[in-house]
Design a protein around this motif. Sequence first.
Motif, short mmCIF file in Angstrom:
data_model
loop_
_atom_site.label_atom_id
_atom_site.label_comp_id
_atom_site.label_asym_id
_atom_site.label_seq_id
_atom_site.Cartn_x
_atom_site.Cartn_y
_atom_site.Cartn_z
N PRO A 36 44.77 24.00 -13.44
CA PRO A 36 44.11 25.30 -13.20
C PRO A 36 43.00 25.20 -12.17
O PRO A 36 42.80 26.11 -11.36
CB PRO A 36 43.56 25.68 -14.58
CG PRO A 36 44.35 24.88 -15.56
CD PRO A 36 44.73 23.62 -14.86
N ARG A 37 42.28 24.08 -12.19
CA ARG A 37 41.24 23.81 -11.21
C ARG A 37 41.28 22.34 -10.85
O ARG A 37 41.31 21.49 -11.73
CB ARG A 37 39.85 24.15 -11.78
CG ARG A 37 39.59 25.62 -12.02
CD ARG A 37 38.28 25.79 -12.77
NE ARG A 37 38.35 25.20 -14.11
CZ ARG A 37 37.29 24.94 -14.87
NH1 ARG A 37 36.08 25.19 -14.43
NH2 ARG A 37 37.44 24.43 -16.09
N LEU A 38 41.27 22.05 -9.57
CA LEU A 38 41.17 20.66 -9.15
C LEU A 38 39.76 20.13 -9.38
O LEU A 38 39.57 19.00 -9.78
CB LEU A 38 41.50 20.55 -7.65
CG LEU A 38 42.96 20.64 -7.25
CD1 LEU A 38 43.05 20.79 -5.74
CD2 LEU A 38 43.71 19.40 -7.70
N PHE A 39 38.78 20.98 -9.11
CA PHE A 39 37.38 20.59 -9.17
C PHE A 39 36.70 21.35 -10.30
O PHE A 39 36.93 22.54 -10.48
CB PHE A 39 36.70 20.84 -7.83
CG PHE A 39 37.31 20.05 -6.72
CD1 PHE A 39 37.01 18.71 -6.55
CD2 PHE A 39 38.22 20.63 -5.84
CE1 PHE A 39 37.60 17.95 -5.55
CE2 PHE A 39 38.81 19.90 -4.83
CZ PHE A 39 38.50 18.55 -4.68
N ARG A 40 35.85 20.64 -11.04
CA ARG A 40 35.26 21.22 -12.24
C ARG A 40 33.78 21.56 -12.08
O ARG A 40 33.26 22.37 -12.84
CB ARG A 40 35.43 20.25 -13.42
CG ARG A 40 36.88 19.83 -13.66
CD ARG A 40 37.79 21.03 -13.87
NE ARG A 40 39.15 20.62 -14.10
CZ ARG A 40 39.65 20.30 -15.30
NH1 ARG A 40 38.88 20.33 -16.37
NH2 ARG A 40 40.90 19.93 -15.42
N GLU A 67 37.68 23.30 -3.38
CA GLU A 67 38.93 23.72 -4.04
C GLU A 67 39.93 24.31 -3.06
O GLU A 67 41.09 23.86 -2.99
CB GLU A 67 38.61 24.72 -5.14
CG GLU A 67 39.84 25.16 -5.95
CD GLU A 67 40.22 24.18 -7.05
OE1 GLU A 67 41.39 24.22 -7.49
OE2 GLU A 67 39.36 23.39 -7.46
N ALA A 68 39.53 25.32 -2.31
CA ALA A 68 40.49 26.02 -1.44
C ALA A 68 41.03 25.10 -0.36
O ALA A 68 42.24 25.08 -0.09
CB ALA A 68 39.82 27.25 -0.82
N THR A 69 40.17 24.31 0.26
CA THR A 69 40.61 23.42 1.33
C THR A 69 41.55 22.35 0.79
O THR A 69 42.56 22.01 1.42
CB THR A 69 39.41 22.76 2.01
OG1 THR A 69 38.56 23.78 2.53
CG2 THR A 69 39.85 21.85 3.15
#
Length: 220
Positions: A185-189, A198-200
Amino acid sequence: MADTDALRARWLRALLPARDGASSPEPYQYADALLRRWQEPQRHYHTLTHLTAVLDRIDVLEEYADDPDVVRLAAWFHDAVYLPERSENEERSARLAERALPEAGLSAEKTAEVARLVRLTVTHDPADDDRDGQVLCDADLAVLAASPSSYAAYTAAVREEYHFVPNEAFREGRADVLRQLLALPRLFRTPYGQEHWEATARYNMRGELEMLSTPAVPPA
């Protein structure tokens, strides 16, 4: 080229507060042993440059950690054992931390936390309340949000580490890794990672996955 003297100083700044400022045993012997590991010839991405980058990112993210110095020690150990042909590198790295850190003066509790964090880099999927795990995983994955040229250099270095894997098998394996990460769901927390990386990172990985999924054109 990584600055080994600067890294030795960074080791000292992480270790001494984590062992409550004790000055013995002599701390640099452990830094030097780890530095030798990070300079082994089979490494092309998991090098001192990677270690330095992860430590730099922990510095950026330290406000989100409960114990930044323990996270820094986990960064030193997280790829300390690295053989590309083996699948248990994280476990062996964690066990190395469990052996070395008590000898270096760290408490059993902090040693266990370092080892736990190292093992967490298998999945890069920390719990929502695991602040230290979030910082380490975000710092380790931040390379995915690199500039196009740096991302290309990263993927080339990873491929070089796995030079012994045939092209088709490598493409399939690498694509599986990318799909697993993209499915999170999210790469970065951390808030910083979500905002800045995240987007890049997702853009870079989707581009790499598309390239890997395109059949290679045989030479004419």
